[in-house]
Design a protein around this motif. Structure first.
Motif, PDB file in Angstrom:
ATOM      1  N   GLY A 136     -30.440  19.186  13.114  1.00 62.64           N
ATOM      2  CA  GLY A 136     -29.072  19.617  12.845  1.00 62.64           C
ATOM      3  C   GLY A 136     -28.516  18.633  11.608  1.00 62.64           C
ATOM      4  N   ASP A 166     -25.965  26.292  14.267  1.00 65.90           N
ATOM      5  CA  ASP A 166     -24.793  25.690  15.201  1.00 65.90           C
ATOM      6  C   ASP A 166     -23.427  26.391  14.406  1.00 65.90           C
ATOM      7  N   GLY A 179     -28.570  26.628  18.130  1.00 65.82           N
ATOM      8  CA  GLY A 179     -29.844  26.949  17.971  1.00 65.82           C
ATOM      9  C   GLY A 179     -30.485  27.748  19.074  1.00 65.82           C
ATOM     10  N   GLY A 269     -35.269  19.159  15.973  1.00 64.24           N
ATOM     11  CA  GLY A 269     -34.790  19.940  17.115  1.00 64.24           C
ATOM     12  C   GLY A 269     -35.008  21.331  16.555  1.00 64.24           C
ATOM     13  N   ASN A 273     -37.929  25.848  17.737  1.00 63.47           N
ATOM     14  CA  ASN A 273     -37.718  27.441  17.722  1.00 63.47           C
ATOM     15  C   ASN A 273     -39.007  28.160  17.828  1.00 63.47           C
TER      16      ASN A 273
HETATM   17  O1  KG4 Z   1     -33.187  16.915  16.269  1.00 65.35           O
HETATM   18  P1  KG4 Z   1     -32.075  17.394  17.011  1.00 65.35           P
HETATM   19  O2  KG4 Z   1     -31.818  17.130  18.438  1.00 65.35           O
HETATM   20  O3  KG4 Z   1     -30.956  16.281  16.627  1.00 65.35           O
HETATM   21  C1  KG4 Z   1     -30.359  16.037  15.404  1.00 65.35           C
HETATM   22  O4  KG4 Z   1     -29.648  17.151  14.698  1.00 65.35           O
HETATM   23  O5  KG4 Z   1     -30.857  14.882  14.696  1.00 65.35           O
HETATM   24  O6  KG4 Z   1     -31.613  18.741  16.623  1.00 65.35           O
HETATM   25  C2  KG4 Z   1     -30.617  19.351  17.123  1.00 65.35           C
HETATM   26  C3  KG4 Z   1     -30.531  20.579  16.521  1.00 65.35           C
HETATM   27  C4  KG4 Z   1     -29.516  21.608  16.743  1.00 65.35           C
HETATM   28  O7  KG4 Z   1     -28.575  21.772  15.428  1.00 65.35           O
HETATM   29  C5  KG4 Z   1     -29.579  22.652  17.536  1.00 65.35           C
HETATM   30  O8  KG4 Z   1     -29.048  23.746  17.124  1.00 65.35           O
HETATM   31  C6  KG4 Z   1     -31.022  22.897  16.787  1.00 65.35           C
HETATM   32  O9  KG4 Z   1     -31.374  21.589  16.784  1.00 65.35           O
HETATM   33  N1  KG4 Z   1     -32.005  23.647  17.688  1.00 65.35           N
HETATM   34  C7  KG4 Z   1     -32.479  24.755  17.445  1.00 65.35           C
HETATM   35  C8  KG4 Z   1     -33.414  25.133  18.642  1.00 65.35           C
HETATM   36  N2  KG4 Z   1     -33.186  24.144  19.465  1.00 65.35           N
HETATM   37  C9  KG4 Z   1     -32.630  23.133  19.017  1.00 65.35           C
HETATM   38  N3  KG4 Z   1     -32.449  25.601  16.428  1.00 65.35           N
HETATM   39  C10 KG4 Z   1     -33.111  26.619  16.523  1.00 65.35           C
HETATM   40  N4  KG4 Z   1     -33.966  27.179  17.398  1.00 65.35           N
HETATM   41  C11 KG4 Z   1     -34.116  26.288  18.582  1.00 65.35           C
HETATM   42  N5  KG4 Z   1     -34.686  26.900  19.508  1.00 65.35           N
END
Ligand code: KG4
Length: 333
Positions: A136, A166, A179, A269, A273
């Motif tokens: 994110g 998001d 996501g 994150g 996907n």
């Molecule tokens: O690494 P993370 O937990 O936190 C930081 O941003 O540091 O990542 C969260 C991000 C969010 O924007 C969320 O929407 C995205 O990862 N995310 C995904 C999926 N699971 C989480 N984006 C696309 N597809 C997914 N399955």
């Protein structure tokens, strides 16, 4: 060696215990329900929630690992990048434990955690590899030569890919974090429904840009409204996701070819996907590249990766001084 990892850079309070590189416990308190109301992370609410969660979460991690604080040999805590208020809670807590219990402390860069998170898995890559870290807060490509030497090859110039997921989720009325919801809708949609733009940037650039794509989705939704037509959410999600995946995969493969590297690792994150993993697997097989992705629990923010990166940093550089501070901006340039 027993390592306590603490992570509080954004909206998850996490703690983990490693025995050298073996995971003993990994726990997390998510704030998703708090920020969901606002469609994004509210920094002040995040830091207040970290304050409430930090003690019980660390206690739980120790209990699950079957160890006491006194048995811990090293504390590794996230220094940055991230939200300053959130970082301060976890890092000050870690410093206090280190000072009062006379345990060495290591400040860990959150990105280094994601870059090395694959080593929490049984199936591990060899150095060097290209790492795509996509979350994110960041979308970055690294040439990873060893546990400490990570060269930044490219990064997003505007929105991170997760941020785009998001924001698109928000404008389609889907919950935060978007996501997983966008990806679920996409699995029922047609990715060829709309050809959304792919920002390749200048020739050979390994940088990314996703804000134009997000605006293209917004424009499409507005046009549908003007025509009084329904927005076909599943198809829009699938077409948007495909545009993100195309750019992420293509640029990562370009980096591998340019630096003559045969191994690709993803983290962050967005790397959970399913479509992204599927396309990477397919393209890496065709191109004779080795592909590694951590399981989803190690993709999103977690303290196990911070403990692991801290362990390696400590072995190479020793403990951090207790007067170091947190930082909000990425340090890799
Ligand atoms: O690494 P993370 O937990 O936190 C930081 O941003 O540091 O990542 C969260 C991000 C969010 O924007 C969320 O929407 C995205 O990862 N995310 C995904 C999926 N699971 C989480 N984006 C696309 N597809 C997914 N399955």
């Amino acid at each position: 060696m027993l390592i306590l990892g603490i992570e509080s850079s954004c909206d998850d309070t996490a703690a983990a215990v490693l025995e050298n590189t073996q995971l003993r416990s990994n726990v997390l308190s998510s704030q998703d329900t708090i920020h969901n109301t606002f469609g994004g992370v509210v920094p002040e609410l995040a830091s207040r929630q970290h304050l409430q969660a930090i003690c019980p979460i660390v206690q739980l991690a120790l209990e699950k690992a079957g160890v006491t604080l006194e048995e811990i040999d090293l504390i590794a805590a996230t220094r940055g990048p991230g939200l300053i208020g959130s970082l301060l809670v976890g890092f000050s807590y870690a410093k206090t434990l280190a000072y009062t219990l006379k345990i060495p402390l290591v400040g860990v860069d959150h990105m280094a955690g994601h870059i090395l998170s694959i080593f929490l898995e049984k199936n591990q890559p060899e150095f060097p590899y290209i790492a795509l870290i996509v979350s994110g807060g960041t979308t970055s490509l690294f040439l990873v030569k060893n546990h400490q030497d990570h060269k930044l090859l490219g990064r997003t110039r505007d929105d991170a890919a997760g941020e785009a997921f998001d924001k698109v989720a928000k404008l389609l009325g889907l919950p935060y974090p978007g996501g997983p919801h966008v990806s679920l809708k996409a699995s029922e949609g047609d990715s060829k429904y709309i050809q959304f733009p792919r920002a390749w940037l200048a020739d050979n650039s390994l940088d990314f840009s996703f804000s134009g794509l997000k605006t293209a989705v917004l424009n499409h939704c507005n046009q549908q409204k003007q025509k009084e037509s329904m927005v076909q959410i599943n198809n829009v999600c699938a077409s948007f996701q495909e545009a993100v995946v195309d750019v992420l995969v293509e640029k990562t493969l370009n980096a591998a070819s340019r630096y003559n590297i045969d191994t690709i690792v993803i983290g962050g994150g967005v790397s959970s996907n399913k479509r992204l993993r599927h396309v990477f697997e397919k393209r890496c097989t065709v191109n004779n590249l080795l592909f590694y992705a951590p399981e989803p629990v190690f993709c999103t923010d977690n303290a196990a990766m911070i403990a692991l990166a801290g362990y390696h940093a400590f072995k190479i550089n020793g403990a951090s001084s207790l007067d170091i501070d947190v930082y909000s901006r990425p340090q890799y340039r």
